[in-house]
Design a protein around this motif. Structure first.
Motif, PDB file in Angstrom:
ATOM      1  N   ALA A   1       0.840  -1.211   0.000  1.00 10.79           N
ATOM      2  CA  ALA A   1       0.000   0.000   0.000  1.00 10.79           C
ATOM      3  C   ALA A   1       0.868   1.252   0.000  1.00 10.79           C
ATOM      4  O   ALA A   1       0.598   2.205  -0.734  1.00 10.79           O
ATOM      5  N   GLY A   2       1.907   1.248   0.803  1.00  7.91           N
ATOM      6  CA  GLY A   2       2.817   2.400   0.842  1.00  7.91           C
ATOM      7  C   GLY A   2       3.526   2.617  -0.472  1.00  7.91           C
ATOM      8  O   GLY A   2       3.708   3.755  -0.924  1.00  7.91           O
ATOM      9  N   ALA A   3       3.924   1.526  -1.122  1.00  5.04           N
ATOM     10  CA  ALA A   3       4.603   1.628  -2.415  1.00  5.04           C
ATOM     11  C   ALA A   3       3.675   2.167  -3.497  1.00  5.04           C
ATOM     12  O   ALA A   3       4.115   2.822  -4.441  1.00  5.04           O
ATOM     13  N   ILE A   4       2.381   1.914  -3.365  1.00  5.06           N
ATOM     14  CA  ILE A   4       1.412   2.420  -4.335  1.00  5.06           C
ATOM     15  C   ILE A   4       1.002   3.856  -4.013  1.00  5.06           C
ATOM     16  O   ILE A   4       0.945   4.720  -4.889  1.00  5.06           O
ATOM     17  N   VAL A   5       0.730   4.147  -2.736  1.00  2.00           N
ATOM     18  CA  VAL A   5       0.218   5.459  -2.320  1.00  2.00           C
ATOM     19  C   VAL A   5       1.287   6.551  -2.414  1.00  2.00           C
ATOM     20  O   VAL A   5       0.988   7.679  -2.803  1.00  2.00           O
ATOM     21  N   SER A   6       2.512   6.239  -2.073  1.00  2.00           N
ATOM     22  CA  SER A   6       3.563   7.262  -2.041  1.00  2.00           C
ATOM     23  C   SER A   6       3.763   7.964  -3.384  1.00  2.00           C
ATOM     24  O   SER A   6       3.762   9.193  -3.437  1.00  2.00           O
ATOM     25  N   PRO A   7       3.912   7.251  -4.493  1.00  2.00           N
ATOM     26  CA  PRO A   7       4.050   7.966  -5.769  1.00  2.00           C
ATOM     27  C   PRO A   7       2.800   8.770  -6.148  1.00  2.00           C
ATOM     28  O   PRO A   7       2.910   9.846  -6.728  1.00  2.00           O
ATOM     29  N   VAL A   8       1.632   8.227  -5.809  1.00  2.00           N
ATOM     30  CA  VAL A   8       0.392   8.952  -6.098  1.00  2.00           C
ATOM     31  C   VAL A   8       0.364  10.246  -5.284  1.00  2.00           C
ATOM     32  O   VAL A   8       0.031  11.320  -5.806  1.00  2.00           O
ATOM     33  N   PHE A   9       0.730  10.163  -4.002  1.00  2.00           N
ATOM     34  CA  PHE A   9       0.792  11.341  -3.139  1.00  2.00           C
ATOM     35  C   PHE A   9       1.752  12.386  -3.721  1.00  2.00           C
ATOM     36  O   PHE A   9       1.421  13.565  -3.814  1.00  2.00           O
ATOM     37  N   HIS A  10       2.930  11.939  -4.128  1.00  2.00           N
ATOM     38  CA  HIS A  10       3.912  12.874  -4.681  1.00  2.00           C
ATOM     39  C   HIS A  10       3.456  13.463  -6.011  1.00  2.00           C
ATOM     40  O   HIS A  10       3.754  14.617  -6.313  1.00  2.00           O
ATOM     41  N   TYR A  11       2.728  12.683  -6.799  1.00  2.00           N
ATOM     42  CA  TYR A  11       2.214  13.205  -8.060  1.00  2.00           C
ATOM     43  C   TYR A  11       1.216  14.332  -7.805  1.00  2.00           C
ATOM     44  O   TYR A  11       1.262  15.376  -8.441  1.00  2.00           O
ATOM     45  N   PHE A  12       0.281  14.095  -6.878  1.00  2.00           N
ATOM     46  CA  PHE A  12      -0.767  15.085  -6.625  1.00  2.00           C
ATOM     47  C   PHE A  12      -0.294  16.291  -5.828  1.00  2.00           C
ATOM     48  O   PHE A  12      -0.753  17.403  -6.059  1.00  2.00           O
ATOM     49  N   TYR A  13       0.586  16.092  -4.867  1.00  2.00           N
ATOM     50  CA  TYR A  13       0.984  17.185  -3.981  1.00  2.00           C
ATOM     51  C   TYR A  13       2.403  17.695  -4.211  1.00  2.00           C
ATOM     52  O   TYR A  13       2.774  18.720  -3.669  1.00  2.00           O
ATOM     53  N   GLY A  14       3.197  17.002  -4.985  1.00  2.00           N
ATOM     54  CA  GLY A  14       4.570  17.419  -5.220  1.00  2.00           C
ATOM     55  C   GLY A  14       5.514  16.781  -4.206  1.00  2.00           C
ATOM     56  O   GLY A  14       5.088  16.264  -3.176  1.00  2.00           O
ATOM     57  N   THR A  15       6.788  16.823  -4.516  1.00  2.00           N
ATOM     58  CA  THR A  15       7.776  16.219  -3.628  1.00  2.00           C
ATOM     59  C   THR A  15       8.226  17.219  -2.565  1.00  2.00           C
ATOM     60  O   THR A  15       8.190  18.431  -2.776  1.00  2.00           O
ATOM     61  N   ASN A  16       8.619  16.691  -1.441  1.00  2.00           N
ATOM     62  CA  ASN A  16       9.132  17.489  -0.312  1.00  2.00           C
ATOM     63  C   ASN A  16       8.139  18.534   0.192  1.00  2.00           C
ATOM     64  O   ASN A  16       8.528  19.630   0.584  1.00  2.00           O
TER      65      ASN A  16
END
Length: 152
Positions: free
Chosen positions: A21-36
């Motif tokens: 779940a973390g491996a799937i959600v993390s890139p989606v989170f970064h895509y929508f909200y940006g990195t850092n």
């Protein structure tokens, strides 16, 4: 051998599911909200949680609390959490790195901060006079809304 036996507690189906779940959600989170940008989003979420806490306290104090009103706040909160993502995507499209994202996010933080401060004041919690003066219009608006019969 003892080391391998200790891994039995780590390599469980639940841990595997959480890792996936973390491996799937993390890139989606970064895509929508940006990195850092986790820190500013944590501030926004933390302030929203405080707004819910102070809002519940204020509503119970002036006896305007209803479960329907509380449940209607869930879609509103999800909408507010989506706005920084939309702003980030617009930043990507327009080539403005973070301009809209930070503007929207700080605007939401300020708006939610005024709401939670007004709620804390309505609850009778200690709020410095200078801060009460700063959010006086929000306090007045919340008091008027609580006094209306259709609010309950």
């Amino acid at each position: 051998m003892k080391f391998l036996q200790s891994l039995e507690n780590v390599a469980t189906p639940a841990n595997g599911l959480a890792t996936t779940a973390g491996a799937i959600v993390s890139p989606v989170f970064h895509y929508f909200y940006g990195t850092n940008r986790q820190d500013i989003l944590i501030v926004l979420i933390f302030i929203m949680v405080l707004d819910w806490i102070t809002g519940i306290s204020a509503a119970k104090k002036d006896q305007t609390y209803s479960s329907e009103y509380g449940l209607s706040r869930i879609p509103r909160t999800l909408f507010l959490l989506a706005l920084p993502a939309v702003a980030n995507l617009l930043d990507k499209v327009m080539g403005t790195p973070g301009f809209l994202f930070y503007g929207v996010t700080f605007g939401l933080i300020y708006h939610t901060w005024t709401s939670l401060t007004a709620n804390a004041h309505r609850s009778g919690w200690p709020v410095p006079k200078s801060i009460v003066n700063l959010v006086g219009s929000e306090i007045k608006a919340k008091a008027e809304r609580a006094a209306r019969k259709d609010y309950k």
